[in-house]
Scaffold this active site. Sequence first.
Site, PDB file in Angstrom:
ATOM      1  N   TYR A 118      30.625 -32.098 -18.639  1.00  0.00           N
ATOM      2  CA  TYR A 118      31.426 -32.978 -17.615  1.00  0.00           C
ATOM      3  C   TYR A 118      30.933 -34.391 -17.382  1.00  0.00           C
ATOM      4  O   TYR A 118      29.633 -34.325 -16.584  1.00  0.00           O
ATOM      5  CB  TYR A 118      32.029 -32.375 -16.455  1.00  0.00           C
ATOM      6  CG  TYR A 118      33.005 -31.255 -16.845  1.00  0.00           C
ATOM      7  CD1 TYR A 118      34.314 -31.414 -17.560  1.00  0.00           C
ATOM      8  CD2 TYR A 118      32.751 -30.019 -16.513  1.00  0.00           C
ATOM      9  CE1 TYR A 118      35.256 -30.555 -17.647  1.00  0.00           C
ATOM     10  CE2 TYR A 118      33.763 -29.037 -16.584  1.00  0.00           C
ATOM     11  CZ  TYR A 118      34.858 -29.200 -17.295  1.00  0.00           C
ATOM     12  OH  TYR A 118      35.728 -28.127 -17.566  1.00  0.00           O
ATOM     13  N   ARG A 131      12.317  -8.624  13.613  1.00  0.00           N
ATOM     14  CA  ARG A 131      13.535  -8.560  12.726  1.00  0.00           C
ATOM     15  C   ARG A 131      13.411  -9.376  11.612  1.00  0.00           C
ATOM     16  O   ARG A 131      14.001 -10.586  11.330  1.00  0.00           O
ATOM     17  CB  ARG A 131      14.849  -9.070  13.449  1.00  0.00           C
ATOM     18  CG  ARG A 131      15.391  -8.160  14.703  1.00  0.00           C
ATOM     19  CD  ARG A 131      16.779  -8.683  15.356  1.00  0.00           C
ATOM     20  NE  ARG A 131      16.725 -10.161  15.410  1.00  0.00           N
ATOM     21  CZ  ARG A 131      16.508 -10.987  16.247  1.00  0.00           C
ATOM     22  NH1 ARG A 131      16.182 -10.398  17.717  1.00  0.00           N
ATOM     23  NH2 ARG A 131      16.561 -12.418  16.374  1.00  0.00           N
ATOM     24  N   ASP A 143      31.355 -21.746 -15.167  1.00  0.00           N
ATOM     25  CA  ASP A 143      30.845 -20.486 -15.749  1.00  0.00           C
ATOM     26  C   ASP A 143      29.646 -20.867 -16.612  1.00  0.00           C
ATOM     27  O   ASP A 143      29.226 -19.884 -17.317  1.00  0.00           O
ATOM     28  CB  ASP A 143      32.108 -19.938 -16.441  1.00  0.00           C
ATOM     29  CG  ASP A 143      33.190 -19.824 -15.702  1.00  0.00           C
ATOM     30  OD1 ASP A 143      33.334 -19.023 -14.927  1.00  0.00           O
ATOM     31  OD2 ASP A 143      34.179 -20.847 -16.094  1.00  0.00           O
ATOM     32  N   ARG A 168      23.850 -20.968  20.036  1.00  0.00           N
ATOM     33  CA  ARG A 168      24.946 -20.224  19.147  1.00  0.00           C
ATOM     34  C   ARG A 168      25.361 -19.069  19.676  1.00  0.00           C
ATOM     35  O   ARG A 168      26.282 -19.191  20.672  1.00  0.00           O
ATOM     36  CB  ARG A 168      23.903 -19.982  17.685  1.00  0.00           C
ATOM     37  CG  ARG A 168      24.621 -19.536  16.651  1.00  0.00           C
ATOM     38  CD  ARG A 168      23.829 -19.605  15.220  1.00  0.00           C
ATOM     39  NE  ARG A 168      23.226 -18.203  15.362  1.00  0.00           N
ATOM     40  CZ  ARG A 168      22.261 -17.606  14.322  1.00  0.00           C
ATOM     41  NH1 ARG A 168      22.401 -18.540  13.134  1.00  0.00           N
ATOM     42  NH2 ARG A 168      21.688 -16.714  14.471  1.00  0.00           N
ATOM     43  N   CYS A 203      28.685 -26.297 -14.924  1.00  0.00           N
ATOM     44  CA  CYS A 203      30.097 -26.070 -14.833  1.00  0.00           C
ATOM     45  C   CYS A 203      30.438 -24.942 -13.829  1.00  0.00           C
ATOM     46  O   CYS A 203      29.345 -24.340 -13.604  1.00  0.00           O
ATOM     47  CB  CYS A 203      30.626 -25.841 -16.245  1.00  0.00           C
ATOM     48  SG  CYS A 203      30.244 -27.536 -17.379  1.00  0.00           S
ATOM     49  N   LYS A 206      21.811  -8.022   6.228  1.00  0.00           N
ATOM     50  CA  LYS A 206      23.045  -8.801   6.156  1.00  0.00           C
ATOM     51  C   LYS A 206      23.281  -9.391   4.834  1.00  0.00           C
ATOM     52  O   LYS A 206      22.404  -9.685   4.090  1.00  0.00           O
ATOM     53  CB  LYS A 206      23.130  -9.731   7.227  1.00  0.00           C
ATOM     54  CG  LYS A 206      22.159 -10.869   7.234  1.00  0.00           C
ATOM     55  CD  LYS A 206      22.378 -11.777   8.622  1.00  0.00           C
ATOM     56  CE  LYS A 206      21.059 -12.739   8.129  1.00  0.00           C
ATOM     57  NZ  LYS A 206      21.319 -13.821   9.265  1.00  0.00           N
ATOM     58  N   HIS A 233      17.266 -15.165  19.771  1.00  0.00           N
ATOM     59  CA  HIS A 233      17.010 -15.695  18.327  1.00  0.00           C
ATOM     60  C   HIS A 233      16.472 -17.228  18.492  1.00  0.00           C
ATOM     61  O   HIS A 233      16.782 -17.809  19.340  1.00  0.00           O
ATOM     62  CB  HIS A 233      18.393 -15.672  17.470  1.00  0.00           C
ATOM     63  CG  HIS A 233      18.095 -15.735  16.166  1.00  0.00           C
ATOM     64  ND1 HIS A 233      17.406 -14.840  15.408  1.00  0.00           N
ATOM     65  CD2 HIS A 233      18.566 -16.784  15.384  1.00  0.00           C
ATOM     66  CE1 HIS A 233      17.109 -15.331  14.109  1.00  0.00           C
ATOM     67  NE2 HIS A 233      17.953 -16.585  14.047  1.00  0.00           N
TER      68      HIS A 233
END
Length: 385
Positions: free
Chosen positions: A274, A231, A323, A141, A321, A43, A173
């Site tokens: 920043y 699993r 990027d 869950r 930042c 997943k 699970h």
Amino acid sequence: MNSPMAVPILGPSQARIDLDAIRHNVALLKEQAAGAELMGAVKADAYGHGLVPSSRAVLEGGASRLGTAFIREGLALRAAGITAPVLSWIVTPGDPLDEALEADLELSASDAGLLDEIAAAARRTGRTARMHLEADTGMSRGGSPLAAWPGLLSRALELRAEGVVEIVGLWSHFACADIPGHPSIDAQLDAFDQALKLAEQAGAAGSHVIRHMANSAAIVTLPRARYDLVRPGIAMYGLSPIPELGDFGLHQAMTLVARIALAKRVPEGSGVSYGHLYHCGGETTLGLVPLGYADGILRHATGKVEVLAGGKRRAIAGRVCMDQFMIDVGDDPLEAGDEVVLFGPGKRGESTLQEWADNLGTITHEIVTRIGARVPRVYEQRSSG
């Protein structure tokens, strides 16, 4: 371990994925499973490692099945030509159930209403739905609470008698398998055994029905939890499910690298990025690394993690930042185009993913799955021995 084949960085960054490491890890877990079948959890783009290439390596390592969270992930495996059994375990309203059944995906259900929706798709397509029924044994869950479990079994059996549903799995699970000795572990195992007994009494179990509960942590610490199938997820990618107990012989598969985009001298006292959280202690060289929080480098990594540049570890200097981020290398030589290793297996002195997770107060799962689509995955064959 031999040095990997040199792969040039054609863009600003790349995640190098060692497929031999994945094969090694799966084979190791298969051996640990002591005869149980193995379903590789692929997943979330194979935990950020790339769905299709990683899935093929997982199967080559000894897995006989694959597991995805969502139907669209299972369909992507089928579109790539992967024919192994695939379980997609989160089904939501509006999902392409007809397409899922036509692609021979196995599905999971936790309540009778969802079973009826899947059965309707089976009638429309003429395909029998291969179902795993999930019991909630204490995680609260997904899964059917044990009080509702007999009703889910009853409806599944009615649909099986109609010929639109086949019960192929019973599962649950763990909530705390990564916390050895936690009292919930035995409580959940006892609850799952109770759910299995009820299924057997109802006629919903048998030699053809796979029982499964063990995740990566349970595989390596809980023989009782192995049942018919295990699993593994994070462990397949070489990351320990219980770091305080060691690495279990696993080999980290991902190495994240970038090229310096800019190197420049700045004067003493210069504020960096920043908010000026970092000030240079003297005249120094700063290097711009073209990765940021849009690529999965957490914004609060400032000053908390180290990257390898010029043969030395360097802390992130100033705010990460969107990027890019900066490193301070002092008077050491640094040029645009030089390689920076953010994390890797640690063989060259670079930080590992576990170090990043520890320093950032998170788990390795979060770091690898955050590495975004702007970072190309490059697949390497290494000797993992």
